[in-house]
Design an enzyme around this catalytic site. Sequence first.
Site, short mmCIF file in Angstrom:
data_model
loop_
_atom_site.label_atom_id
_atom_site.label_comp_id
_atom_site.label_asym_id
_atom_site.label_seq_id
_atom_site.Cartn_x
_atom_site.Cartn_y
_atom_site.Cartn_z
N ARG A 85 0.95 -1.18 -0.03
CA ARG A 85 0.04 -0.08 -0.03
C ARG A 85 0.77 1.17 0.02
O ARG A 85 1.97 1.18 0.67
CB ARG A 85 -0.78 0.06 1.33
CG ARG A 85 -1.93 -0.70 1.17
CD ARG A 85 -2.88 -0.40 2.51
NE ARG A 85 -3.19 0.70 2.62
CZ ARG A 85 -4.64 1.30 2.36
NH1 ARG A 85 -5.17 0.60 1.63
NH2 ARG A 85 -4.94 2.57 2.64
N HIS A 105 13.09 -2.98 -1.20
CA HIS A 105 12.58 -2.80 -2.66
C HIS A 105 13.35 -3.79 -3.42
O HIS A 105 15.00 -3.71 -3.31
CB HIS A 105 12.61 -1.56 -3.24
CG HIS A 105 11.94 -1.58 -4.61
ND1 HIS A 105 10.51 -1.48 -4.88
CD2 HIS A 105 12.66 -1.43 -5.88
CE1 HIS A 105 10.61 -1.53 -6.21
NE2 HIS A 105 11.64 -1.59 -6.55
N LEU A 130 7.26 7.42 -4.06
CA LEU A 130 7.24 6.36 -4.04
C LEU A 130 8.63 5.45 -4.32
O LEU A 130 9.22 5.97 -5.36
CB LEU A 130 6.39 5.53 -4.91
CG LEU A 130 6.19 3.97 -5.05
CD1 LEU A 130 5.77 3.42 -3.93
CD2 LEU A 130 5.69 3.71 -6.22
N ASP A 131 9.48 4.90 -3.53
CA ASP A 131 10.46 3.97 -3.73
C ASP A 131 11.92 5.00 -4.04
O ASP A 131 12.65 4.72 -4.70
CB ASP A 131 10.66 3.34 -4.82
CG ASP A 131 9.54 1.95 -4.41
OD1 ASP A 131 9.51 1.69 -3.11
OD2 ASP A 131 9.03 1.41 -5.38
C1 GRF Z 1 10.02 -8.55 -1.35
O1 GRF Z 1 10.55 -8.97 -2.54
C2 GRF Z 1 9.98 -6.97 -1.00
O2 GRF Z 1 11.42 -6.42 -1.64
C3 GRF Z 1 9.02 -6.46 -1.69
O3 GRF Z 1 7.75 -7.27 -1.71
C4 GRF Z 1 8.21 -8.71 -1.34
C5 GRF Z 1 7.69 -9.12 -0.01
O4 GRF Z 1 8.27 -10.39 0.33
N1 GRF Z 1 8.66 -5.08 -1.25
P1 GRF Z 1 7.95 -11.06 1.69
O5 GRF Z 1 6.55 -10.63 2.10
O6 GRF Z 1 9.06 -10.30 2.69
O7 GRF Z 1 8.31 -12.29 1.76
#
Ligand code: GRF
Length: 211
Positions: free
Chosen positions: A98, A116, A151-152
């Site tokens: 979100r 990310h 974002l990011d």
């Molecule tokens: C990960 O690849 C993270 O970088 C991205 O969403 C994914 C989440 O994976 N934001 P998890 O739920 O931590 O296994």
Amino acid sequence: MTPAAPVRRHLAVLISGRGSNLQSILDAVAERRLDAQIAVVVSNRPDAPGLARARAAGVEAVCVQPRGFPDRDAYDRALLELLRARGADLVCLAGFMRLVGPPLIDAFPQRMLNIHPSLLPAFPGLHAQRQALEHGVRISGATVHLVTPQLDAGPIVLQAAVPVHDDDTVETLSARILVEEHRIYPEAIRIVLAGGWMVEGRRFVRHLRDD
Ligand code: GRF
């Protein structure tokens, strides 16, 4: 500007799904690689497998569903109330699918992290691994950054690179990146908690190295 003081060590982890990054943080705390305690895990989805991971570790796990709130600000304010009630000092987004809005971001200035699955600023947003494959980059990776309203795009705390192979699929590349995610997220949290850093322009700069 003076470097950040050490942050008190109550973490809140926000998830939406699998929770493997949450698990890496739980493991780092359990193994004392990370001197912190997880005050609460929050998911926006009731079926997130990460909720069970938290409970298995004896950590409170709460689902706050967006439906029932009139808009994003109202949802974010409810999350903020919950995080404050649990005494969260640092908020870690770990696959929280979100957008986080100003009510929450402003309440944790330089105290909110995200992970990310790309080498930002390349491939922000959704499906970062697919974006990397389709672009044809030879190297991708993972980034932990401070959360800002864009974002990011916040200051980068840590990154790790992985090769992209000719025969990679989204799944194989994601798995290779995930290994690095699990390594660098607890480490980035440790660095932020330790203090002795500051943000200069876009840069996260460590002034007092603790290793
Ligand atoms: C990960 O690849 C993270 O970088 C991205 O969403 C994914 C989440 O994976 N934001 P998890 O739920 O931590 O296994």
